[in-house]
Design a protein around this motif. Structure first.
Motif, PDB file in Angstrom:
ATOM      1  N   ALA A 167       0.895  -1.351  -0.127  1.00  0.00           N
ATOM      2  CA  ALA A 167       0.289   0.491  -0.007  1.00  0.00           C
ATOM      3  C   ALA A 167       0.875   1.466   0.218  1.00  0.00           C
ATOM      4  CB  ALA A 167      -1.528   0.315   1.091  1.00  0.00           C
ATOM      5  N   GLU A 168       1.944   1.290   0.911  1.00  0.00           N
ATOM      6  CA  GLU A 168       2.702   2.797   1.166  1.00  0.00           C
ATOM      7  C   GLU A 168       3.266   2.583  -0.290  1.00  0.00           C
ATOM      8  OE1 GLU A 168       5.686   5.021   4.116  1.00  0.00           O
ATOM      9  OE2 GLU A 168       5.199   3.192   4.800  1.00  0.00           O
ATOM     10  N   ALA A 169       4.366   1.595  -1.262  1.00  0.00           N
ATOM     11  CA  ALA A 169       4.853   2.247  -2.245  1.00  0.00           C
ATOM     12  C   ALA A 169       4.186   2.154  -3.352  1.00  0.00           C
ATOM     13  CB  ALA A 169       5.714   0.447  -2.152  1.00  0.00           C
ATOM     14  N   ALA A 170       2.444   1.546  -3.694  1.00  0.00           N
ATOM     15  CA  ALA A 170       1.703   1.863  -4.099  1.00  0.00           C
ATOM     16  C   ALA A 170       1.409   3.296  -4.061  1.00  0.00           C
ATOM     17  CB  ALA A 170       0.537   0.990  -4.515  1.00  0.00           C
ATOM     18  N   ALA A 171       1.160   3.875  -3.000  1.00  0.00           N
ATOM     19  CA  ALA A 171       0.814   5.421  -3.139  1.00  0.00           C
ATOM     20  C   ALA A 171       2.209   5.765  -3.288  1.00  0.00           C
ATOM     21  CB  ALA A 171       0.193   5.591  -1.812  1.00  0.00           C
ATOM     22  N   ALA A 172       2.803   5.509  -2.653  1.00  0.00           N
ATOM     23  CA  ALA A 172       4.231   6.614  -3.591  1.00  0.00           C
ATOM     24  C   ALA A 172       4.485   7.072  -5.157  1.00  0.00           C
ATOM     25  CB  ALA A 172       5.428   6.184  -2.976  1.00  0.00           C
ATOM     26  N   PHE A 173       4.450   5.685  -5.641  1.00  0.00           N
ATOM     27  CA  PHE A 173       4.485   5.717  -6.576  1.00  0.00           C
ATOM     28  C   PHE A 173       3.225   6.353  -7.583  1.00  0.00           C
ATOM     29  CE2 PHE A 173       3.221   3.863 -11.275  1.00  0.00           C
ATOM     30  CZ  PHE A 173       4.042   4.078 -11.719  1.00  0.00           C
ATOM     31  N   VAL A 174       1.886   6.426  -7.163  1.00  0.00           N
ATOM     32  CA  VAL A 174       1.320   7.407  -7.804  1.00  0.00           C
ATOM     33  C   VAL A 174       0.631   8.715  -7.618  1.00  0.00           C
ATOM     34  CG1 VAL A 174      -1.978   8.083  -7.611  1.00  0.00           C
ATOM     35  CG2 VAL A 174      -0.638   5.483  -7.797  1.00  0.00           C
ATOM     36  N   ALA A 175       1.299   9.517  -6.034  1.00  0.00           N
ATOM     37  CA  ALA A 175       2.021  10.761  -6.439  1.00  0.00           C
ATOM     38  C   ALA A 175       3.065  10.939  -6.953  1.00  0.00           C
ATOM     39  CB  ALA A 175       2.415  10.531  -4.649  1.00  0.00           C
ATOM     40  N   TRP A 176       4.072  10.436  -7.230  1.00  0.00           N
ATOM     41  CA  TRP A 176       4.821  10.631  -8.236  1.00  0.00           C
ATOM     42  C   TRP A 176       4.711  10.795  -9.818  1.00  0.00           C
ATOM     43  CZ3 TRP A 176       7.186   7.947 -12.367  1.00  0.00           C
ATOM     44  CH2 TRP A 176       8.023   8.519 -12.910  1.00  0.00           C
ATOM     45  N   LEU A 177       3.520   9.825 -10.141  1.00  0.00           N
ATOM     46  CA  LEU A 177       3.076  10.501 -11.728  1.00  0.00           C
ATOM     47  C   LEU A 177       2.284  12.414 -11.295  1.00  0.00           C
ATOM     48  CD1 LEU A 177       0.970   7.260 -12.234  1.00  0.00           C
ATOM     49  CD2 LEU A 177       2.930   8.215 -12.906  1.00  0.00           C
ATOM     50  N   SER A 178       2.193  12.592 -10.405  1.00  0.00           N
ATOM     51  CA  SER A 178       1.689  13.799 -10.873  1.00  0.00           C
ATOM     52  C   SER A 178       3.120  14.508 -10.123  1.00  0.00           C
ATOM     53  CB  SER A 178       0.597  14.116  -9.175  1.00  0.00           C
ATOM     54  OG  SER A 178      -0.759  13.408  -9.660  1.00  0.00           O
ATOM     55  N   SER A 179       3.858  14.889  -9.854  1.00  0.00           N
ATOM     56  CA  SER A 179       5.122  15.280  -9.675  1.00  0.00           C
ATOM     57  C   SER A 179       6.414  15.729 -11.270  1.00  0.00           C
ATOM     58  CB  SER A 179       6.718  13.957  -8.624  1.00  0.00           C
ATOM     59  OG  SER A 179       6.863  13.065  -9.891  1.00  0.00           O
ATOM     60  N   PRO A 180       6.884  16.757 -10.350  1.00  0.00           N
ATOM     61  CA  PRO A 180       7.914  17.615 -11.577  1.00  0.00           C
ATOM     62  C   PRO A 180       7.936  16.171 -13.014  1.00  0.00           C
ATOM     63  CG  PRO A 180       7.840  18.585 -10.393  1.00  0.00           C
ATOM     64  CD  PRO A 180       6.570  17.412  -9.456  1.00  0.00           C
ATOM     65  N   GLU A 181       8.525  14.824 -12.020  1.00  0.00           N
ATOM     66  CA  GLU A 181       9.182  14.819 -13.002  1.00  0.00           C
ATOM     67  C   GLU A 181       8.464  13.261 -13.510  1.00  0.00           C
ATOM     68  OE1 GLU A 181      12.875  11.173 -12.374  1.00  0.00           O
ATOM     69  OE2 GLU A 181      11.576  11.271 -10.765  1.00  0.00           O
ATOM     70  N   GLY A 182       7.737  12.963 -13.380  1.00  0.00           N
ATOM     71  CA  GLY A 182       6.148  12.320 -13.809  1.00  0.00           C
ATOM     72  C   GLY A 182       5.783  12.916 -14.556  1.00  0.00           C
ATOM     73  N   GLN A 183       5.344  14.255 -14.735  1.00  0.00           N
ATOM     74  CA  GLN A 183       4.630  14.922 -15.184  1.00  0.00           C
ATOM     75  C   GLN A 183       5.249  15.532 -16.587  1.00  0.00           C
ATOM     76  OE1 GLN A 183       1.110  16.205 -15.624  1.00  0.00           O
ATOM     77  NE2 GLN A 183       1.044  14.118 -13.940  1.00  0.00           N
ATOM     78  N   LYS A 184       6.811  15.666 -16.223  1.00  0.00           N
ATOM     79  CA  LYS A 184       7.447  15.546 -17.016  1.00  0.00           C
ATOM     80  C   LYS A 184       7.300  14.652 -18.646  1.00  0.00           C
ATOM     81  CE  LYS A 184      12.045  17.526 -18.634  1.00  0.00           C
ATOM     82  NZ  LYS A 184      12.315  17.017 -20.228  1.00  0.00           N
ATOM     83  N   ILE A 185       7.310  13.375 -17.947  1.00  0.00           N
ATOM     84  CA  ILE A 185       7.415  12.398 -19.643  1.00  0.00           C
ATOM     85  C   ILE A 185       5.939  12.448 -19.586  1.00  0.00           C
ATOM     86  CG2 ILE A 185       7.251   9.203 -19.200  1.00  0.00           C
ATOM     87  CD1 ILE A 185       9.476  10.419 -16.359  1.00  0.00           C
ATOM     88  N   LEU A 186       5.450  12.473 -19.039  1.00  0.00           N
ATOM     89  CA  LEU A 186       4.017  12.237 -19.894  1.00  0.00           C
ATOM     90  C   LEU A 186       3.588  13.548 -20.834  1.00  0.00           C
ATOM     91  CD1 LEU A 186       1.633  11.424 -16.921  1.00  0.00           C
ATOM     92  CD2 LEU A 186       2.244   9.871 -19.063  1.00  0.00           C
ATOM     93  N   GLN A 187       3.629  14.641 -20.620  1.00  0.00           N
ATOM     94  CA  GLN A 187       3.974  15.624 -21.212  1.00  0.00           C
ATOM     95  C   GLN A 187       5.186  15.464 -22.694  1.00  0.00           C
ATOM     96  OE1 GLN A 187       3.787  19.464 -18.679  1.00  0.00           O
ATOM     97  NE2 GLN A 187       2.486  18.117 -17.772  1.00  0.00           N
ATOM     98  N   ASP A 188       6.206  15.500 -22.132  1.00  0.00           N
ATOM     99  CA  ASP A 188       7.234  14.502 -23.127  1.00  0.00           C
ATOM    100  C   ASP A 188       6.903  13.688 -23.976  1.00  0.00           C
ATOM    101  OD1 ASP A 188       9.016  16.990 -22.014  1.00  0.00           O
ATOM    102  OD2 ASP A 188      10.379  15.190 -21.718  1.00  0.00           O
ATOM    103  N   ALA A 189       5.550  13.026 -23.976  1.00  0.00           N
ATOM    104  CA  ALA A 189       4.423  11.842 -25.037  1.00  0.00           C
ATOM    105  C   ALA A 189       3.839  12.520 -26.081  1.00  0.00           C
ATOM    106  CB  ALA A 189       4.635  10.985 -24.258  1.00  0.00           C
ATOM    107  N   GLY A 190       3.680  13.988 -24.980  1.00  0.00           N
ATOM    108  CA  GLY A 190       2.264  14.151 -25.525  1.00  0.00           C
ATOM    109  C   GLY A 190       0.876  14.439 -25.377  1.00  0.00           C
ATOM    110  N   PHE A 191       0.811  13.633 -23.581  1.00  0.00           N
ATOM    111  CA  PHE A 191      -0.263  13.953 -22.835  1.00  0.00           C
ATOM    112  C   PHE A 191      -0.174  15.689 -22.558  1.00  0.00           C
ATOM    113  CE2 PHE A 191       0.710   9.719 -22.762  1.00  0.00           C
ATOM    114  CZ  PHE A 191      -0.410   8.930 -22.720  1.00  0.00           C
ATOM    115  N   GLN A 192      -1.522  16.076 -22.387  1.00  0.00           N
ATOM    116  CA  GLN A 192      -1.961  17.242 -21.824  1.00  0.00           C
ATOM    117  C   GLN A 192      -1.748  17.086 -20.276  1.00  0.00           C
ATOM    118  OE1 GLN A 192      -5.697  18.452 -23.253  1.00  0.00           O
ATOM    119  NE2 GLN A 192      -5.320  17.898 -25.251  1.00  0.00           N
ATOM    120  N   LYS A 193      -1.262  18.869 -19.363  1.00  0.00           N
ATOM    121  CA  LYS A 193      -1.976  18.701 -17.639  1.00  0.00           C
ATOM    122  C   LYS A 193      -2.726  18.643 -17.570  1.00  0.00           C
ATOM    123  CE  LYS A 193       1.438  22.775 -17.767  1.00  0.00           C
ATOM    124  NZ  LYS A 193       2.523  23.941 -17.733  1.00  0.00           N
ATOM    125  N   PRO A 194      -2.712  17.602 -16.217  1.00  0.00           N
ATOM    126  CA  PRO A 194      -4.258  17.251 -15.530  1.00  0.00           C
ATOM    127  C   PRO A 194      -4.806  18.397 -15.082  1.00  0.00           C
ATOM    128  CG  PRO A 194      -2.339  17.300 -14.364  1.00  0.00           C
ATOM    129  CD  PRO A 194      -1.892  16.585 -15.637  1.00  0.00           C
TER     130      PRO A 194
END
Length: 271
Positions: A244-271
């Motif tokens: 549970a704790e590690a899963a929550a950390a990964f979900v939070a990371w997806l919204s972090s600057p590092e995670g968001q940069k990877i998503l947006q570099d791939a063409g996804f829009q900001k949430p």
């Protein structure tokens, strides 16, 4: 009158001086130890996410970007291993409902996530996407807009109605009063893309990021904002997760600057 210390008195004075010097040093050392182990400093419990082997169920349209994101996460979180299972959101939701072991769920629409809200934590939107018309390289059939897909001479393929991409496709086509008779309806959006890539279909509706991932094999015809649909990607932990704790950390990371940069570099829009 001068006073001369006897040997005994000299030893006593030296011992007293030594004790006076040691007391503050000992107290300082004790305070430092508390600071190092108290959990409120950078080296405490707030440092790194717990190590774990995570299983992430993710929408098919996230295939390419999540492979990149997973590698980046593992690099910055030594000891954590992420295994992805990609499929249509409806398939992933069915797996969660049936109790398949997993730690995180990411779907391509909020309605799919809502179906398993009793089995997941509170979801957060990590990205958005939009539809485009995918055609063969060079757009040989000169498809310029949604209405062109009504041409019965065109082999058009769509995602099945129960798939998020299929729902979005129906939404935009119905809004423009465009009737399409697809040659096939696929179980996920990547299968739609594959049909166009292989030349088994002349055109298909896919996410912009899918077309971008295959830009050397397909062309993307933009759909105007006023005629388009916006796909939202919610991510949530699964309540039965053993990590549970590690899963929550990964979900939070997806919204972090590092995670968001990877998503947006791939063409996804900001949430």
């Amino acid at each position: 009158m001068s006073t001369t210390l006897t040997p005994v008195r000299r030893r006593t004075a030296a011992a007293a001086l030594t004790a006076a010097l040691l007391v503050p040093l000992s107290a300082c050392s004790s305070d430092d130890t508390k600071k190092d182990t108290g959990g409120s400093t950078a080296s405490g419990s707030a440092s790194a996410a717990p190590k774990a082997n995570l299983t992430v169920l993710a929408a098919a349209s996230l295939t390419n970007v999540f492979k990149t994101a997973g590698a980046a996460y593992e690099k910055s979180h030594p000891g954590t291993k992420i295994t992805f299972s990609f499929a249509g959101s409806q398939e992933l939701v069915a797996q969660v409902a049936q109790g398949s072991p997993a730690d995180v769920l990411v779907t391509a629409d909020t309605k799919s996530m809502d179906k398993v809200k009793a089995d997941t934590g509170t979801p957060s939107i990590i990205a958005k996407n939009r539809l485009v018309i995918a055609t063969g390289e060079g757009n040989p059939h000169k498809v310029d807009e949604l209405k062109d897909l009504a041409d019965t001479k065109l082999k058009v393929v769509l995602a099945a109605p129960e798939v998020p991409a299929g729902k979005y496709s129906k939404q935009v086509l119905d809004a423009q009063k465009v009737t399409v008779k697809p040659v096939s309806q696929e179980p996920n959006v990547r299968a739609v893309l594959s049909k166009v890539e292989l030349g088994e279909a002349d055109a298909g509706l896919v996410y912009k990021t899918d077309a971008e991932s295959a830009k050397d094999k397909v062309d993307a015809v933009e759909i105007p904002d006023g005629q388009n649909a916006i796909a939202k990607y919610p991510a949530a932990t699964i309540k039965d997760s053993k990590n549970a704790e590690a899963a929550a950390a990964f979900v939070a990371w997806l919204s972090s600057p590092e995670g968001q940069k990877i998503l947006q570099d791939a063409g996804f829009q900001k949430p």
